[in-house]
Design an enzyme around this catalytic site. Sequence first.
Site, PDB file in Angstrom:
ATOM      1  N   SER A 145      73.708   0.500  16.541  1.00 57.91           N
ATOM      2  CA  SER A 145      73.831  -0.015  17.916  1.00 57.91           C
ATOM      3  C   SER A 145      72.513  -0.698  18.253  1.00 57.91           C
ATOM      4  O   SER A 145      71.456  -0.329  17.705  1.00 57.91           O
ATOM      5  CB  SER A 145      74.063   1.137  18.898  1.00 57.91           C
ATOM      6  OG  SER A 145      73.845   0.713  20.237  1.00 57.91           O
ATOM      7  N   TYR A 158      71.731   9.480  22.111  1.00 56.74           N
ATOM      8  CA  TYR A 158      72.456   8.384  21.438  1.00 56.74           C
ATOM      9  C   TYR A 158      71.466   7.407  20.792  1.00 56.74           C
ATOM     10  O   TYR A 158      71.614   7.032  19.624  1.00 56.74           O
ATOM     11  CB  TYR A 158      73.348   7.681  22.458  1.00 56.74           C
ATOM     12  CG  TYR A 158      74.209   6.592  21.886  1.00 56.74           C
ATOM     13  CD1 TYR A 158      75.425   6.884  21.282  1.00 56.74           C
ATOM     14  CD2 TYR A 158      73.805   5.262  21.937  1.00 56.74           C
ATOM     15  CE1 TYR A 158      76.228   5.880  20.753  1.00 56.74           C
ATOM     16  CE2 TYR A 158      74.600   4.251  21.419  1.00 56.74           C
ATOM     17  CZ  TYR A 158      75.808   4.563  20.830  1.00 56.74           C
ATOM     18  OH  TYR A 158      76.596   3.567  20.303  1.00 56.74           O
TER      19      TYR A 158
HETATM   20  N1  NAP Z   1      81.889   0.009  22.035  1.00 50.19           N
HETATM   21  C1  NAP Z   1      80.627  -0.419  22.043  1.00 50.19           C
HETATM   22  O1  NAP Z   1      80.211  -1.176  22.919  1.00 50.19           O
HETATM   23  C2  NAP Z   1      79.680  -0.007  20.941  1.00 50.19           C
HETATM   24  C3  NAP Z   1      78.430  -0.623  20.889  1.00 50.19           C
HETATM   25  C4  NAP Z   1      77.541  -0.255  19.874  1.00 50.19           C
HETATM   26  C5  NAP Z   1      77.905   0.685  18.951  1.00 50.19           C
HETATM   27  N2  NAP Z   1      79.135   1.286  19.032  1.00 50.19           N
HETATM   28  C6  NAP Z   1      79.458   2.275  18.009  1.00 50.19           C
HETATM   29  O2  NAP Z   1      80.711   1.947  17.442  1.00 50.19           O
HETATM   30  C7  NAP Z   1      81.334   3.140  16.969  1.00 50.19           C
HETATM   31  C8  NAP Z   1      82.743   3.234  17.534  1.00 50.19           C
HETATM   32  O3  NAP Z   1      82.649   3.304  18.944  1.00 50.19           O
HETATM   33  P1  NAP Z   1      83.901   3.027  19.920  1.00 50.19           P
HETATM   34  O4  NAP Z   1      83.353   2.301  21.088  1.00 50.19           O
HETATM   35  O5  NAP Z   1      85.014   2.455  19.142  1.00 50.19           O
HETATM   36  O6  NAP Z   1      84.202   4.536  20.394  1.00 50.19           O
HETATM   37  P2  NAP Z   1      85.582   5.373  20.489  1.00 50.19           P
HETATM   38  O7  NAP Z   1      86.722   4.489  20.888  1.00 50.19           O
HETATM   39  O8  NAP Z   1      85.257   6.546  21.348  1.00 50.19           O
HETATM   40  O9  NAP Z   1      85.846   5.850  19.004  1.00 50.19           O
HETATM   41  C9  NAP Z   1      85.075   6.840  18.388  1.00 50.19           C
HETATM   42  C10 NAP Z   1      85.786   7.280  17.128  1.00 50.19           C
HETATM   43  O10 NAP Z   1      84.983   8.262  16.467  1.00 50.19           O
HETATM   44  C11 NAP Z   1      85.821   9.325  16.077  1.00 50.19           C
HETATM   45  N3  NAP Z   1      85.067  10.579  15.996  1.00 50.19           N
HETATM   46  C12 NAP Z   1      84.325  11.168  16.958  1.00 50.19           C
HETATM   47  N4  NAP Z   1      83.824  12.330  16.516  1.00 50.19           N
HETATM   48  C13 NAP Z   1      84.269  12.482  15.226  1.00 50.19           C
HETATM   49  C14 NAP Z   1      84.098  13.482  14.232  1.00 50.19           C
HETATM   50  N5  NAP Z   1      83.367  14.604  14.436  1.00 50.19           N
HETATM   51  N6  NAP Z   1      84.693  13.293  13.026  1.00 50.19           N
HETATM   52  C15 NAP Z   1      85.435  12.185  12.791  1.00 50.19           C
HETATM   53  N7  NAP Z   1      85.630  11.208  13.701  1.00 50.19           N
HETATM   54  C16 NAP Z   1      85.045  11.358  14.904  1.00 50.19           C
HETATM   55  C17 NAP Z   1      86.928   9.379  17.122  1.00 50.19           C
HETATM   56  O11 NAP Z   1      88.111   9.945  16.570  1.00 50.19           O
HETATM   57  P3  NAP Z   1      88.647  11.455  16.807  1.00 50.19           P
HETATM   58  O12 NAP Z   1      88.341  11.817  18.217  1.00 50.19           O
HETATM   59  O13 NAP Z   1      90.124  11.318  16.506  1.00 50.19           O
HETATM   60  O14 NAP Z   1      87.941  12.284  15.782  1.00 50.19           O
HETATM   61  C18 NAP Z   1      87.150   7.900  17.375  1.00 50.19           C
HETATM   62  O15 NAP Z   1      88.051   7.373  16.439  1.00 50.19           O
HETATM   63  C19 NAP Z   1      80.424   4.306  17.394  1.00 50.19           C
HETATM   64  O16 NAP Z   1      79.583   4.657  16.318  1.00 50.19           O
HETATM   65  C20 NAP Z   1      79.611   3.689  18.529  1.00 50.19           C
HETATM   66  O17 NAP Z   1      78.390   4.337  18.698  1.00 50.19           O
HETATM   67  C21 NAP Z   1      80.033   0.964  20.015  1.00 50.19           C
END
Ligand code: NAP
Length: 254
Positions: A145, A158
């Site tokens: 990120s 984070y």
């Molecule tokens: N959206 C943004 O703006 C943004 C920006 C920068 C970076 N990111 C990064 O992108 C990635 C995805 O984020 P997102 O925005 O798509 O979030 P999200 O929709 O909340 O998705 C998070 C995913 O992680 C899984 N997860 C959480 N804990 C887990 C565990 N213990 N074991 C296995 N899976 C787990 C969840 O699945 P389950 O609950 O089914 O396990 C879910 O599929 C993250 O690393 C986030 O930090 C996002």
Amino acid sequence: MTDLFNLDGRHALVTGASSGLGRHFAVPLARAGARVSLAARRADALADTVTAVEAAGGQAQAVVMDVTERASVAAAIAAAEERFGRLDILVNNAGIAAPATALDLTEADWDAVIDTNLKGVFLTAQEAGRRMAATGGGSIVNVASILGLRVTGGVSAYAASKAGVVQLTKSLALEWARHGIRVNAIAPGYVETEMNAEFFSSDAGKAMIRRVPQRRLGRARELDGALLLLASDAGSYMTGSIVAVDGGHLVSGL
Ligand SMILES: NC(=O)c1ccc[n+]([C@@H]2O[C@H](COP(=O)([O-])OP(=O)(O)OC[C@H]3O[C@@H](n4cnc5c(N)ncnc54)[C@H](OP(=O)(O)O)[C@@H]3O)[C@@H](O)[C@H]2O)c1
């Protein structure tokens, strides 16, 4: 000219594939030709991602995995390889946030964020890396990120976890180049997902968007270029790179 981005015959595993960016990433990987294993804790939500990949003409399977548990990671990757063959690509995308000021952050939330975002990336990379080292190499793409490179308020755990992912990416790249394993990271800026849509339509969210030089949020599909570059032979001389995809947020004026 051969298509350097072609992933025909490759097996890619995406963690956090039950929602958000991970669910999105499954489709471009499959469209590029990869068989895609989809990992997360919620089997029902993973089934929806399998359906989305199949609707796009791709091949996918769900594997239940908790990235914080070594045994779960090992069992899921073994199950994934049993059906789709040796793992060529790992997208370490699972992650959580626990917004709170550092004075209020609970120890439990600190542990959950570090365990998922940093230890989880390590455990999954180590399991995949051991297999890739034994079978001729591969590509690991970690999802960091811009908060691993700069900070804002209320995200100390984070930001620390993502800074850890940045350094872990470089460490693994250094150690594993000799095994034919490339390790890179994408550092997304603020990308619109279902989870954050409400925040970004609030006044605080709109103020944050005004600080992005391109004056808008990213769209998930705008990460596809970096993902496919790092996952495929198009990025064959890239390892240890941190690729920001952020509308210029990291270079916003002070
Ligand atoms: N959206 C943004 O703006 C943004 C920006 C920068 C970076 N990111 C990064 O992108 C990635 C995805 O984020 P997102 O925005 O798509 O979030 P999200 O929709 O909340 O998705 C998070 C995913 O992680 C899984 N997860 C959480 N804990 C887990 C565990 N213990 N074991 C296995 N899976 C787990 C969840 O699945 P389950 O609950 O089914 O396990 C879910 O599929 C993250 O690393 C986030 O930090 C996002």
